[in-house]
Design a protein around this motif. Structure first.
Motif, PDB file in Angstrom:
ATOM      1  N   ASN A   1       2.077 -10.261   9.638  1.00  0.00           N
ATOM      2  CA  ASN A   1       2.954  -9.375   8.865  1.00  0.00           C
ATOM      3  C   ASN A   1       2.390  -7.961   8.849  1.00  0.00           C
ATOM      4  OD1 ASN A   1       2.920 -12.136   6.854  1.00  0.00           O
ATOM      5  ND2 ASN A   1       4.894 -11.401   7.576  1.00  0.00           N
ATOM      6  N   LYS A   2       3.310  -6.982   8.791  1.00  0.00           N
ATOM      7  CA  LYS A   2       2.872  -5.599   8.629  1.00  0.00           C
ATOM      8  C   LYS A   2       2.683  -5.358   7.144  1.00  0.00           C
ATOM      9  CE  LYS A   2       4.485  -3.637  12.810  1.00  0.00           C
ATOM     10  NZ  LYS A   2       4.811  -2.442  13.505  1.00  0.00           N
ATOM     11  N   PHE A   3       1.538  -4.781   6.804  1.00  0.00           N
ATOM     12  CA  PHE A   3       1.251  -4.460   5.411  1.00  0.00           C
ATOM     13  C   PHE A   3       0.399  -3.211   5.372  1.00  0.00           C
ATOM     14  CE2 PHE A   3      -2.012  -7.375   6.857  1.00  0.00           C
ATOM     15  CZ  PHE A   3      -3.195  -6.785   6.432  1.00  0.00           C
ATOM     16  N   VAL A   4       0.322  -2.617   4.185  1.00  0.00           N
ATOM     17  CA  VAL A   4      -0.425  -1.387   3.967  1.00  0.00           C
ATOM     18  C   VAL A   4      -1.436  -1.664   2.862  1.00  0.00           C
ATOM     19  CG1 VAL A   4      -0.222   1.016   3.188  1.00  0.00           C
ATOM     20  CG2 VAL A   4       1.568   0.012   4.604  1.00  0.00           C
ATOM     21  N   GLU A   5      -2.591  -1.010   2.934  1.00  0.00           N
ATOM     22  CA  GLU A   5      -3.557  -1.135   1.861  1.00  0.00           C
ATOM     23  C   GLU A   5      -3.225  -0.140   0.767  1.00  0.00           C
ATOM     24  OE1 GLU A   5      -8.347  -0.769   0.939  1.00  0.00           O
ATOM     25  OE2 GLU A   5      -7.633  -0.527   2.986  1.00  0.00           O
ATOM     26  N   PHE A   6      -3.132  -0.626  -0.459  1.00  0.00           N
ATOM     27  CA  PHE A   6      -2.909   0.253  -1.605  1.00  0.00           C
ATOM     28  C   PHE A   6      -3.756  -0.289  -2.749  1.00  0.00           C
ATOM     29  CE2 PHE A   6      -0.599   1.490  -5.503  1.00  0.00           C
ATOM     30  CZ  PHE A   6      -0.749   2.862  -5.381  1.00  0.00           C
ATOM     31  N   ASP A   7      -4.624   0.552  -3.287  1.00  0.00           N
ATOM     32  CA  ASP A   7      -5.513   0.157  -4.370  1.00  0.00           C
ATOM     33  C   ASP A   7      -6.364  -1.062  -3.964  1.00  0.00           C
ATOM     34  OD1 ASP A   7      -6.652   0.507  -6.878  1.00  0.00           O
ATOM     35  OD2 ASP A   7      -5.168  -0.769  -7.884  1.00  0.00           O
ATOM     36  N   MET A   8      -6.841  -1.054  -2.724  1.00  0.00           N
ATOM     37  CA  MET A   8      -7.685  -2.104  -2.135  1.00  0.00           C
ATOM     38  C   MET A   8      -6.982  -3.455  -2.020  1.00  0.00           C
ATOM     39  SD  MET A   8     -11.488  -1.094  -3.649  1.00  0.00           S
ATOM     40  CE  MET A   8     -11.476  -2.383  -4.814  1.00  0.00           C
ATOM     41  N   LYS A   9      -5.656  -3.466  -2.082  1.00  0.00           N
ATOM     42  CA  LYS A   9      -4.883  -4.704  -1.991  1.00  0.00           C
ATOM     43  C   LYS A   9      -3.757  -4.519  -0.982  1.00  0.00           C
ATOM     44  CE  LYS A   9      -5.770  -5.545  -6.836  1.00  0.00           C
ATOM     45  NZ  LYS A   9      -5.308  -5.006  -8.076  1.00  0.00           N
ATOM     46  N   PRO A  10      -3.263  -5.640  -0.406  1.00  0.00           N
ATOM     47  CA  PRO A  10      -2.169  -5.524   0.561  1.00  0.00           C
ATOM     48  C   PRO A  10      -0.814  -5.316  -0.126  1.00  0.00           C
ATOM     49  CG  PRO A  10      -2.797  -7.826   0.320  1.00  0.00           C
ATOM     50  CD  PRO A  10      -3.747  -7.025  -0.522  1.00  0.00           C
ATOM     51  N   VAL A  11       0.009  -4.488   0.502  1.00  0.00           N
ATOM     52  CA  VAL A  11       1.383  -4.266   0.050  1.00  0.00           C
ATOM     53  C   VAL A  11       2.273  -4.482   1.279  1.00  0.00           C
ATOM     54  CG1 VAL A  11       3.046  -2.560  -0.835  1.00  0.00           C
ATOM     55  CG2 VAL A  11       0.712  -2.627  -1.738  1.00  0.00           C
ATOM     56  N   CYS A  12       3.309  -5.326   1.137  1.00  0.00           N
ATOM     57  CA  CYS A  12       4.186  -5.607   2.283  1.00  0.00           C
ATOM     58  C   CYS A  12       4.984  -4.343   2.644  1.00  0.00           C
ATOM     59  CB  CYS A  12       5.114  -6.779   1.986  1.00  0.00           C
ATOM     60  SG  CYS A  12       6.401  -6.450   0.768  1.00  0.00           S
ATOM     61  N   LYS A  13       5.516  -4.353   3.854  1.00  0.00           N
ATOM     62  CA  LYS A  13       6.257  -3.183   4.353  1.00  0.00           C
ATOM     63  C   LYS A  13       7.480  -2.881   3.468  1.00  0.00           C
ATOM     64  CE  LYS A  13       7.919  -1.187   8.488  1.00  0.00           C
ATOM     65  NZ  LYS A  13       7.759  -0.586   9.591  1.00  0.00           N
TER      66      LYS A  13
END
Length: 195
Positions: free
Chosen positions: A159-171
């Motif tokens: 899955n594509k995800f982004v790091e935000f606040d040291m945690k994964p966030v989905c696209k």
């Protein structure tokens, strides 16, 4: 305590030779192979007594734990042979009895204790990870704990995800972020990418 030889009724002052569960003066016996007078180191094999050198030449396996001969079932592991009941977890000392073991620095552990002592700890649930580990964002995660921190949708490394606040966030959740926040995150990622 001292042993008393039942046949001659003399006290055994030195280390006794235990043969068929009874104590004996070692010098009452000779090696069945070479005839040499025996010591307390003598080994029994199929009802006969042998000196240590003759016994070792006979190719009898010696247990890696108790250093006694193995007659019957044995375990071959870690470059040694073991009595089945002596091949045990270094932590709980329970025999593996054909169950899987893990090795570390010359010691064997059951899976439970290996994971407790040496396993990865999940960033989300803070438990030792048993089974597959997801390595992402420089952290370890249980497969079931690796999810979008916003909507809780389960993620995989595909899955594509982004790091935000040291945690994964989905696209999908990332697309809902305010434009200004996405710009700052992109700029931050570019800055970190150059270092």
């Amino acid at each position: 305590g001292k042993y008393i030889r039942q046949k001659c009724h003399a006290i055994i002052d030195e280390q006794p030779l235990i043969f068929k569960n009874d104590p004996y003066h070692p010098d009452h016996f000779n090696c069945a192979n070479c005839g040499k007078e025996l010591t307390a180191d003598a080994r029994e094999l199929k009802g006969e007594l042998y000196c240590l050198p003759c016994h070792d030449k006979m190719g009898v396996s010696i247990c890696g734990a108790c250093r006694r001969p193995i007659e019957g079932c044995m375990v071959n592991a870690m470059g040694k042979q073991w009595h089945v009941e002596h091949f045990v977890c270094a932590k709980c000392e329970k025999p593996f009895l054909r169950h899987r073991h893990c090795e570390r620095k010359g010691l064997a552990y059951c899976e439970t204790h290996y994971n407790q002592l040496f396993g990865d700890v999940c960033f989300h649930c803070n438990r030792v990870i048993e089974g597959d580990v997801v390595s992402a964002l420089n952290k370890a995660w249980c497969v079931n704990c690796f999810a979008c921190s916003t909507c809780n949708t389960k993620l995989t490394l595909k899955n594509k995800f982004v790091e935000f606040d040291m945690k994964p966030v989905c696209k999908k959740c990332y697309e809902k972020f305010p434009l200004e926040l996405k710009k700052r995150l992109k700029k931050l990622a570019e800055t970190l990418g150059r270092k």
